[in-house]
Design a protein around this motif. Structure first.
Motif, PDB file in Angstrom:
ATOM      1  N   ILE A 251       1.844 135.318  59.849  1.00  0.00           N
ATOM      2  CA  ILE A 251       0.398 135.341  60.074  1.00  0.00           C
ATOM      3  C   ILE A 251      -0.338 134.857  58.832  1.00  0.00           C
ATOM      4  O   ILE A 251      -1.326 134.102  58.918  1.00  0.00           O
ATOM      5  CB  ILE A 251      -0.055 136.760  60.481  1.00  0.00           C
ATOM      6  CG1 ILE A 251       0.468 137.092  61.891  1.00  0.00           C
ATOM      7  CG2 ILE A 251      -1.578 136.891  60.431  1.00  0.00           C
ATOM      8  CD1 ILE A 251       0.244 138.540  62.308  1.00  0.00           C
ATOM      9  N   PHE A 252       0.124 135.272  57.657  1.00  0.00           N
ATOM     10  CA  PHE A 252      -0.469 134.800  56.407  1.00  0.00           C
ATOM     11  C   PHE A 252      -0.435 133.279  56.337  1.00  0.00           C
ATOM     12  O   PHE A 252      -1.443 132.634  56.012  1.00  0.00           O
ATOM     13  CB  PHE A 252       0.293 135.403  55.217  1.00  0.00           C
ATOM     14  CG  PHE A 252       0.007 134.747  53.902  1.00  0.00           C
ATOM     15  CD1 PHE A 252      -1.204 134.949  53.250  1.00  0.00           C
ATOM     16  CD2 PHE A 252       0.953 133.915  53.310  1.00  0.00           C
ATOM     17  CE1 PHE A 252      -1.471 134.338  52.031  1.00  0.00           C
ATOM     18  CE2 PHE A 252       0.694 133.298  52.096  1.00  0.00           C
ATOM     19  CZ  PHE A 252      -0.523 133.509  51.455  1.00  0.00           C
ATOM     20  N   TRP A 253       0.709 132.684  56.658  1.00  0.00           N
ATOM     21  CA  TRP A 253       0.853 131.235  56.619  1.00  0.00           C
ATOM     22  C   TRP A 253      -0.091 130.566  57.629  1.00  0.00           C
ATOM     23  O   TRP A 253      -0.741 129.561  57.308  1.00  0.00           O
ATOM     24  CB  TRP A 253       2.304 130.865  56.929  1.00  0.00           C
ATOM     25  CG  TRP A 253       2.571 129.391  56.917  1.00  0.00           C
ATOM     26  CD1 TRP A 253       2.778 128.584  55.836  1.00  0.00           C
ATOM     27  CD2 TRP A 253       2.643 128.536  58.067  1.00  0.00           C
ATOM     28  NE1 TRP A 253       2.992 127.284  56.232  1.00  0.00           N
ATOM     29  CE2 TRP A 253       2.920 127.224  57.596  1.00  0.00           C
ATOM     30  CE3 TRP A 253       2.525 128.751  59.438  1.00  0.00           C
ATOM     31  CZ2 TRP A 253       3.055 126.140  58.447  1.00  0.00           C
ATOM     32  CZ3 TRP A 253       2.663 127.663  60.297  1.00  0.00           C
ATOM     33  CH2 TRP A 253       2.935 126.383  59.809  1.00  0.00           C
ATOM     34  N   ILE A 254      -0.192 131.140  58.828  1.00  0.00           N
ATOM     35  CA  ILE A 254      -1.085 130.586  59.855  1.00  0.00           C
ATOM     36  C   ILE A 254      -2.537 130.619  59.378  1.00  0.00           C
ATOM     37  O   ILE A 254      -3.290 129.650  59.539  1.00  0.00           O
ATOM     38  CB  ILE A 254      -0.933 131.370  61.170  1.00  0.00           C
ATOM     39  CG1 ILE A 254       0.449 131.113  61.782  1.00  0.00           C
ATOM     40  CG2 ILE A 254      -2.037 130.984  62.174  1.00  0.00           C
ATOM     41  CD1 ILE A 254       0.776 131.994  62.980  1.00  0.00           C
ATOM     42  N   LEU A 255      -2.940 131.742  58.768  1.00  0.00           N
ATOM     43  CA  LEU A 255      -4.329 131.875  58.310  1.00  0.00           C
ATOM     44  C   LEU A 255      -4.640 130.910  57.173  1.00  0.00           C
ATOM     45  O   LEU A 255      -5.740 130.340  57.116  1.00  0.00           O
ATOM     46  CB  LEU A 255      -4.588 133.316  57.861  1.00  0.00           C
ATOM     47  CG  LEU A 255      -4.464 134.393  58.945  1.00  0.00           C
ATOM     48  CD1 LEU A 255      -4.690 135.774  58.331  1.00  0.00           C
ATOM     49  CD2 LEU A 255      -5.439 134.147  60.080  1.00  0.00           C
ATOM     50  N   ILE A 256      -3.693 130.737  56.268  1.00  0.00           N
ATOM     51  CA  ILE A 256      -3.900 129.787  55.172  1.00  0.00           C
ATOM     52  C   ILE A 256      -4.071 128.374  55.724  1.00  0.00           C
ATOM     53  O   ILE A 256      -4.969 127.625  55.305  1.00  0.00           O
ATOM     54  CB  ILE A 256      -2.721 129.838  54.169  1.00  0.00           C
ATOM     55  CG1 ILE A 256      -2.765 131.138  53.368  1.00  0.00           C
ATOM     56  CG2 ILE A 256      -2.758 128.629  53.224  1.00  0.00           C
ATOM     57  CD1 ILE A 256      -3.949 131.260  52.422  1.00  0.00           C
ATOM     58  N   LYS A 257      -3.214 127.993  56.669  1.00  0.00           N
ATOM     59  CA  LYS A 257      -3.324 126.669  57.284  1.00  0.00           C
ATOM     60  C   LYS A 257      -4.652 126.509  58.023  1.00  0.00           C
ATOM     61  O   LYS A 257      -5.312 125.471  57.930  1.00  0.00           O
ATOM     62  CB  LYS A 257      -2.152 126.448  58.250  1.00  0.00           C
ATOM     63  CG  LYS A 257      -0.810 126.246  57.577  1.00  0.00           C
ATOM     64  CD  LYS A 257      -0.787 124.942  56.793  1.00  0.00           C
ATOM     65  CE  LYS A 257       0.575 124.686  56.194  1.00  0.00           C
ATOM     66  NZ  LYS A 257       0.600 123.427  55.401  1.00  0.00           N
ATOM     67  N   ALA A 258      -5.052 127.557  58.766  1.00  0.00           N
ATOM     68  CA  ALA A 258      -6.306 127.491  59.518  1.00  0.00           C
ATOM     69  C   ALA A 258      -7.500 127.382  58.578  1.00  0.00           C
ATOM     70  O   ALA A 258      -8.482 126.688  58.871  1.00  0.00           O
ATOM     71  CB  ALA A 258      -6.446 128.720  60.411  1.00  0.00           C
ATOM     72  N   GLY A 259      -7.415 128.075  57.427  1.00  0.00           N
ATOM     73  CA  GLY A 259      -8.515 128.046  56.476  1.00  0.00           C
ATOM     74  C   GLY A 259      -8.717 126.703  55.803  1.00  0.00           C
ATOM     75  O   GLY A 259      -9.796 126.436  55.256  1.00  0.00           O
ATOM     76  N   ARG A 260      -7.691 125.861  55.832  1.00  0.00           N
ATOM     77  CA  ARG A 260      -7.798 124.539  55.209  1.00  0.00           C
ATOM     78  C   ARG A 260      -8.410 123.506  56.147  1.00  0.00           C
ATOM     79  O   ARG A 260      -8.663 122.367  55.755  1.00  0.00           O
ATOM     80  CB  ARG A 260      -6.417 124.052  54.749  1.00  0.00           C
ATOM     81  CG  ARG A 260      -5.749 124.919  53.684  1.00  0.00           C
ATOM     82  CD  ARG A 260      -6.632 125.091  52.456  1.00  0.00           C
ATOM     83  NE  ARG A 260      -5.974 125.795  51.387  1.00  0.00           N
ATOM     84  CZ  ARG A 260      -5.996 127.102  51.185  1.00  0.00           C
ATOM     85  NH1 ARG A 260      -6.655 127.880  52.056  1.00  0.00           N
ATOM     86  NH2 ARG A 260      -5.395 127.651  50.151  1.00  0.00           N
ATOM     87  N   ARG A 261      -8.652 123.908  57.388  1.00  0.00           N
ATOM     88  CA  ARG A 261      -9.256 122.989  58.356  1.00  0.00           C
ATOM     89  C   ARG A 261     -10.765 123.231  58.428  1.00  0.00           C
ATOM     90  O   ARG A 261     -11.238 124.309  58.076  1.00  0.00           O
ATOM     91  CB  ARG A 261      -8.606 123.180  59.732  1.00  0.00           C
ATOM     92  CG  ARG A 261      -7.135 122.810  59.744  1.00  0.00           C
ATOM     93  CD  ARG A 261      -6.521 123.015  61.104  1.00  0.00           C
ATOM     94  NE  ARG A 261      -5.119 122.622  61.125  1.00  0.00           N
ATOM     95  CZ  ARG A 261      -4.321 122.707  62.193  1.00  0.00           C
ATOM     96  NH1 ARG A 261      -4.811 123.210  63.332  1.00  0.00           N
ATOM     97  NH2 ARG A 261      -3.064 122.315  62.125  1.00  0.00           N
ATOM     98  N   PRO A 262     -11.528 122.256  58.924  1.00  0.00           N
ATOM     99  CA  PRO A 262     -12.995 122.391  58.973  1.00  0.00           C
ATOM    100  C   PRO A 262     -13.475 123.281  60.117  1.00  0.00           C
ATOM    101  O   PRO A 262     -14.058 122.806  61.101  1.00  0.00           O
ATOM    102  CB  PRO A 262     -13.470 120.941  59.146  1.00  0.00           C
ATOM    103  CG  PRO A 262     -12.356 120.271  59.876  1.00  0.00           C
ATOM    104  CD  PRO A 262     -11.090 120.898  59.349  1.00  0.00           C
ATOM    105  N   ASN A 263     -13.188 124.569  60.020  1.00  0.00           N
ATOM    106  CA  ASN A 263     -13.630 125.515  61.040  1.00  0.00           C
ATOM    107  C   ASN A 263     -14.911 126.216  60.594  1.00  0.00           C
ATOM    108  O   ASN A 263     -15.172 126.351  59.397  1.00  0.00           O
ATOM    109  CB  ASN A 263     -12.545 126.573  61.282  1.00  0.00           C
ATOM    110  CG  ASN A 263     -11.313 125.998  61.938  1.00  0.00           C
ATOM    111  OD1 ASN A 263     -11.391 125.392  63.003  1.00  0.00           O
ATOM    112  ND2 ASN A 263     -10.151 126.161  61.295  1.00  0.00           N
ATOM    113  N   PRO A 264     -15.706 126.700  61.540  1.00  0.00           N
ATOM    114  CA  PRO A 264     -16.940 127.418  61.184  1.00  0.00           C
ATOM    115  C   PRO A 264     -16.626 128.765  60.547  1.00  0.00           C
ATOM    116  O   PRO A 264     -15.555 129.341  60.772  1.00  0.00           O
ATOM    117  CB  PRO A 264     -17.651 127.594  62.532  1.00  0.00           C
ATOM    118  CG  PRO A 264     -16.565 127.512  63.551  1.00  0.00           C
ATOM    119  CD  PRO A 264     -15.559 126.557  63.005  1.00  0.00           C
ATOM    120  N   PRO A 265     -17.546 129.299  59.715  1.00  0.00           N
ATOM    121  CA  PRO A 265     -17.330 130.610  59.095  1.00  0.00           C
ATOM    122  C   PRO A 265     -17.061 131.686  60.134  1.00  0.00           C
ATOM    123  O   PRO A 265     -17.714 131.748  61.171  1.00  0.00           O
ATOM    124  CB  PRO A 265     -18.659 130.867  58.368  1.00  0.00           C
ATOM    125  CG  PRO A 265     -19.220 129.508  58.111  1.00  0.00           C
ATOM    126  CD  PRO A 265     -18.828 128.687  59.306  1.00  0.00           C
ATOM    127  N   GLY A 266     -16.086 132.529  59.870  1.00  0.00           N
ATOM    128  CA  GLY A 266     -15.721 133.600  60.787  1.00  0.00           C
ATOM    129  C   GLY A 266     -14.510 133.278  61.635  1.00  0.00           C
ATOM    130  O   GLY A 266     -13.921 134.182  62.245  1.00  0.00           O
TER     131      GLY A 266
END
Length: 266
Positions: free
Chosen positions: A190-205
């Motif tokens: 899950i940590f790895w998934i969140l780090i990867k997701a955080g590097r993409r241009p997603n909206p806050p939250g």
């Protein structure tokens, strides 16, 4: 299993205590890196983590005492429940975030990976002291905890409401699912998934919502393997009922933040 790291007279340092320290330290380090990446002041991390630690301990102990209807358990050495700790830590950290006038969604995104890896490390501490294990198993993954809290004897497992062969003597040591390690492995992922997701241009939250969904899903599944005495809803535990709610909250938040396209975020 290695419950005690070392002793000095009557004072002892447990491996669980060490892993809790490592969990907070690593989680804070990851959060500080995410703060810098998202343009937040990393000086605020210390106050947020300290508040989360205090609130988490208080919340975890309160949940445990209320669950078993015994307020004296507030002062017992054992008894830190994850969902109680998560809620208590969340409320305390949120108070600091609003006091410092930080953007809650951005801070939540920055904190989610640290929470995930911190929880993974904390569960390794549970494994080292033989706590929060699973039901008996004959699989290759089975591990016995002769010095667990409590030991994985037929008697202890029966006290958890686990169906154990009645012909077995109470002191029979049984191998159980090492659910602590299952959870640790899941949260490293899950940590790895969140780090990867955080590097993409997603909206806050977005990252925080994703964390809630994955958190709830993992706990919902792992509870089927755990030795628990709080199965109040048939085979479902109280933690699974809470997990349903956490998943729904996460899905609701995800739908809300996805209404904003990355181009509109700013």
């Amino acid at each position: 299993m290695w419950p005690v790291l070392f002793r000095i007279g009557s004072f002892e340092v447990t491996t669980f205590g060490l892993m809790m320290f490592v969990a907070f330290a690593v989680g804070a380090w990851v959060m500080m890196r995410e703060f810098r990446r998202l343009g937040l002041d990393p000086e605020a991390v210390g106050d947020i983590v300290a508040a989360a630690a205090i609130g988490g301990i208080v919340g975890g102990k309160l949940y445990y005492a209320i669950l078993y209807g015994d307020l004296s358990l507030l002062f017992a050495r054992a008894g830190l429940v994850w969902y109680g700790g998560l809620l208590g830590g969340f409320l305390a950290a949120t108070a600091v975030v609003y006091y410092k006038k930080l953007d809650f969604r951005t801070v939540a995104d920055a904190g989610a990976p640290g929470l995930a890896i911190g929880y993974a490390l904390g569960r390794i501490g549970c494994f080292l002291v033989g706590d929060d294990y699973g039901k008996p198993t004959d699989s290759v993954f089975g591990i016995a905890f002769p010095e667990g809290a409590p030991p994985t004897t037929a008697r202890s497992l029966r006290q958890f409401g686990v169906d154990v062969d009645p012909a077995l003597p109470g002191d029979t040591l049984l191998a159980v699912h090492p659910t602590q390690l299952y959870t640790a492995a899941a949260f490293f992922l899950i940590f790895w998934i969140l780090i990867k997701a955080g590097r993409r241009p997603n909206p806050p939250g977005f990252v925080w919502a994703l964390f809630l969904i994955l958190l709830g899903a993992e706990r919902l599944l792992i509870e089927f393997f755990r030795a628990k005495d709080d199965r109040f809803f048939g085979e479902l535990t109280l933690a699974q009922i809470i997990s349903f709610a956490v998943i729904l909250v996460g899905v609701g938040l995800l739908m809300r933040v996805r209404r904003k396209t990355p181009e509109t975020v700013g």
